[in-house]
Design a protein around this motif. Structure first.
Motif, short mmCIF file in Angstrom:
data_model
loop_
_atom_site.label_atom_id
_atom_site.label_comp_id
_atom_site.label_asym_id
_atom_site.label_seq_id
_atom_site.Cartn_x
_atom_site.Cartn_y
_atom_site.Cartn_z
N ASP A 105 0.84 -1.19 0.00
CA ASP A 105 0.00 0.00 0.00
C ASP A 105 0.88 1.25 0.00
OD1 ASP A 105 -2.46 1.24 -0.13
OD2 ASP A 105 -2.86 1.14 2.01
N TRP A 106 1.88 1.24 -0.87
CA TRP A 106 2.93 2.26 -0.81
C TRP A 106 2.42 3.65 -1.16
CZ3 TRP A 106 6.63 0.80 2.02
CH2 TRP A 106 7.06 -0.54 2.02
N TYR A 107 1.47 3.75 -2.06
CA TYR A 107 0.92 5.07 -2.38
C TYR A 107 0.24 5.68 -1.15
CZ TYR A 107 -2.38 8.53 -4.16
OH TYR A 107 -3.11 9.67 -4.36
N ALA A 108 -0.61 4.90 -0.49
CA ALA A 108 -1.30 5.40 0.70
C ALA A 108 -0.29 5.74 1.80
CB ALA A 108 -2.30 4.36 1.21
N HIS A 109 0.71 4.88 2.00
CA HIS A 109 1.72 5.17 3.02
C HIS A 109 2.46 6.47 2.72
CE1 HIS A 109 1.07 1.56 5.21
NE2 HIS A 109 1.58 0.73 4.31
N ALA A 110 2.81 6.67 1.46
CA ALA A 110 3.54 7.89 1.10
C ALA A 110 2.71 9.13 1.39
CB ALA A 110 3.94 7.85 -0.37
N ILE A 111 1.41 9.08 1.08
CA ILE A 111 0.54 10.22 1.32
C ILE A 111 0.31 10.42 2.81
CG2 ILE A 111 -1.78 11.15 0.99
CD1 ILE A 111 -0.18 11.31 -1.53
N TYR A 112 -0.12 9.38 3.49
CA TYR A 112 -0.55 9.53 4.89
C TYR A 112 0.62 9.76 5.83
CZ TYR A 112 -5.03 7.90 3.09
OH TYR A 112 -6.19 7.76 2.37
N PHE A 113 1.74 9.11 5.60
CA PHE A 113 2.89 9.37 6.46
C PHE A 113 3.41 10.79 6.25
CE2 PHE A 113 7.50 9.17 7.48
CZ PHE A 113 7.38 8.92 8.84
N THR A 114 3.37 11.28 5.02
CA THR A 114 3.76 12.66 4.77
C THR A 114 2.86 13.61 5.54
OG1 THR A 114 4.62 12.16 2.56
CG2 THR A 114 3.99 14.44 2.99
N MET A 115 1.54 13.38 5.51
CA MET A 115 0.62 14.25 6.26
C MET A 115 0.86 14.15 7.76
SD MET A 115 -1.16 15.83 4.00
CE MET A 115 0.20 15.75 2.84
N TYR A 116 1.15 12.95 8.22
CA TYR A 116 1.43 12.73 9.64
C TYR A 116 2.66 13.53 10.07
CZ TYR A 116 2.49 9.98 13.88
OH TYR A 116 2.77 9.57 15.15
N VAL A 117 3.69 13.50 9.24
CA VAL A 117 4.91 14.26 9.55
C VAL A 117 4.64 15.76 9.45
CG1 VAL A 117 7.27 14.76 8.80
CG2 VAL A 117 6.45 12.39 8.88
N TYR A 118 3.86 16.18 8.46
CA TYR A 118 3.50 17.60 8.37
C TYR A 118 2.83 18.06 9.67
CZ TYR A 118 4.32 17.95 3.28
OH TYR A 118 4.88 17.99 2.03
N GLY A 119 1.92 17.25 10.19
CA GLY A 119 1.26 17.61 11.44
C GLY A 119 2.25 17.68 12.59
N TRP A 120 3.16 16.73 12.63
CA TRP A 120 4.17 16.73 13.70
C TRP A 120 5.09 17.94 13.58
CZ3 TRP A 120 9.61 15.77 13.98
CH2 TRP A 120 10.07 15.50 15.28
N TRP A 121 5.47 18.29 12.37
CA TRP A 121 6.29 19.49 12.17
C TRP A 121 5.52 20.75 12.56
CZ3 TRP A 121 8.41 17.97 6.68
CH2 TRP A 121 9.58 17.22 6.83
N LEU A 122 4.27 20.81 12.18
CA LEU A 122 3.47 22.00 12.47
C LEU A 122 3.30 22.19 13.97
CD1 LEU A 122 1.63 24.32 11.55
CD2 LEU A 122 -0.22 22.65 11.28
N GLY A 123 2.93 21.12 14.66
CA GLY A 123 2.88 21.12 16.11
C GLY A 123 2.24 22.36 16.69
N ASN A 124 2.96 23.00 17.59
CA ASN A 124 2.48 24.20 18.26
C ASN A 124 3.30 25.41 17.84
OD1 ASN A 124 0.46 25.18 19.85
ND2 ASN A 124 1.51 24.85 21.78
N ASP A 125 3.78 25.39 16.60
CA ASP A 125 4.63 26.47 16.09
C ASP A 125 3.78 27.73 15.88
OD1 ASP A 125 5.86 28.08 13.73
OD2 ASP A 125 7.49 26.77 14.39
N ARG A 126 4.01 28.73 16.71
CA ARG A 126 3.20 29.94 16.70
C ARG A 126 3.22 30.62 15.34
NH1 ARG A 126 1.47 33.31 20.82
NH2 ARG A 126 2.69 32.09 22.30
N GLY A 127 4.41 30.73 14.75
CA GLY A 127 4.52 31.42 13.47
C GLY A 127 3.74 30.74 12.37
N MET A 128 3.79 29.40 12.33
CA MET A 128 3.05 28.67 11.30
C MET A 128 1.55 28.84 11.46
SD MET A 128 4.89 27.03 9.02
CE MET A 128 4.01 25.57 8.50
N TRP A 129 1.06 28.78 12.68
CA TRP A 129 -0.37 28.91 12.91
C TRP A 129 -0.85 30.33 12.60
CZ3 TRP A 129 -3.70 25.16 13.08
CH2 TRP A 129 -3.27 23.88 13.44
N GLN A 130 -0.05 31.30 12.94
CA GLN A 130 -0.41 32.68 12.59
C GLN A 130 -0.46 32.87 11.07
OE1 GLN A 130 2.54 34.95 14.73
NE2 GLN A 130 1.25 35.16 16.54
N GLU A 131 0.47 32.22 10.37
CA GLU A 131 0.48 32.33 8.92
C GLU A 131 -0.70 31.60 8.29
OE1 GLU A 131 2.45 33.70 5.29
OE2 GLU A 131 2.14 34.34 7.36
#
Length: 390
Positions: free
Chosen positions: A212-238
């Motif tokens: 299921d490599w296509y789904a893994h590539a999409i969903y893991f990328t989104m999961y990491v995006y969420g982890w990167w975004l986290g509680n970053d004030r600047g990103m949320w303000q933007e």
């Protein structure tokens, strides 16, 4: 817009997005040509565009929210964090697969005429490894299925991978959190686009974990995006600043994407794919940016219903699809009409989820653990302290 110890907007958005799954899966009963465990006799094509409009971002934002939740819990050591997540995910997954999900293949198999009525005998055969007739139910080849709980399986896998790669992902994080303006609205869509180009046709999404490599590539990328975004004030303000831009651009991208897809299916490699695939992923990311930006603007406040919603979301997720399939199994043969039937199924699903969660699960410690809630003697669901869902 304030950042306090409780991200109310994420709590509220989590409950809204998971509640949307109930509506979406109910609608799947009525969408002509869609593959679902049960089908009504009142099928229609009119749901196609609304369903595609939602489907292109619904699971992606679920994994972003999961990554966000993990980012807000990673103050302890990696080992301690992983152990907490395994405890949070593994028992509900096992309980759900063994107790909640089996009603779905039973109803599906009986409706297909390939499983004999009688739930007790079905369970004996189901867990006894019986060879089922081809097409009896989803997962008949393996004699069991996790159906909608595939999300927990994937989330557990991604959590393990995240912990293993955390030092590397931490170093890469500024590449994401430094994005501003149009770059924030466009650049993150490039990785899902690459997955679409190189993996979509070769590895169609199957939710079976393997191949299921296509789904893994999409969903893991989104999961990491969420982890990167986290509680970053600047990103949320933007994201909040760009919310109008994203809201206006997302429907435009969707319109262009649908235009290309109407020429040729996106599941065929044609010249139209050069327009369809980029616009599909751009629409997905713009929609997510709009949702995150507007939710942070409107929902980051301590609503009175949030303490209940924080805990209800996990049991509701585990219960909802089995409730939908069971109600459809009972109601579809009655031919109640194209309005009464879906209303009863949707209302009945909400009633089952609410009743089971508030009247039973929240009051029994053993069940609380099986549905991902902490054991707290003497306290009911509404009085509970905040707990983040998966």
């Amino acid at each position: 817009m304030t950042f306090d110890s409780r991200r109310h907007d994420i709590d509220a958005l989590r409950f809204i997005v998971f509640s949307l799954l109930i509506v979406y899966h109910t609608a799947m009963l009525y969408l002509a040509g869609a593959d679902f465990h049960m089908k009504s006799t009142y099928l229609t094509d009119t749901l196609n565009f609304p369903m595609v409009f939602i489907n292109r971002w619904r699971m992606e934002i679920v994994f972003i929210i999961s990554g966000l939740s993990c980012a807000m819990m990673t103050q302890s050591s990696r080992g301690a964090f992983l152990w907490r997540r395994v405890q949070r995910l593994l028992l509900p997954l096992a309980f759900g697969v063994l107790v909640i999900v089996p009603v779905q293949p039973y109803c599906e198999g009986v409706s297909n005429g390939l499983v004999a009525p009688g739930y007790g005998q079905f369970l004996l055969d189901y867990f006894g490894g019986r060879d089922w007739p081809a097409g009896a139910f989803t997962g008949w080849q393996h004699s069991f299925t996790w159906n909608h709980l595939w999300y927990l399986v994937y989330l557990l896998l991604y959590t393990i991978v995240l912990v293993a790669l955390q030092p590397l992902l931490t170093r890469l994080r500024p590449l994401f959190t430094g994005l501003r303006g149009w770059r924030l609205l466009v650049v993150p869509a490039l990785l899902p686009l690459a997955a679409t180009v190189f993996l979509k046709l070769r590895y169609p999404e199957n939710h079976a974990l393997v191949k299921d490599w296509y789904a893994h590539a999409i969903y893991f990328t989104m999961y990491v995006y969420g982890w990167w975004l986290g509680n970053d004030r600047g990103m949320w303000q933007e994201l909040a600043r760009l919310r109008w831009h994203a809201l206006m651009l997302a429907p435009c991208a969707f319109t262009v994407y649908i235009g290309f897809d109407l020429i040729y299916s996106e599941n065929l490699l044609t010249w139209a794919s050069a327009g369809s695939w980029p616009m599909r992923n751009l629409y997905m990311w713009l929609a997510i940016c709009a949702i995150l930006g507007w939710s942070h603007t409107w929902l980051n406040r301590p609503f009175a219903w949030l303490p209940w919603a924080r805990q209800a979301v996990y049991p509701w997720y585990i219960l909802h699809q089995s409730a939908i399939v069971l109600l459809a199994y009972w109601l579809v043969p009655l031919k109640l009409g194209p309005v009464i039937e879906p209303v009863l199924i949707l209302a009945g699903t909400v009633a089952i989820c609410w009743g089971c969660t508030s009247l039973l699960i929240s009051k029994v410690n053993g069940l609380r653990l099986c549905f991902g809630l902490p054991a707290r003697p003497g306290k009911n669901l509404a009085a509970g302290a905040a707990v983040s869902a998966a």
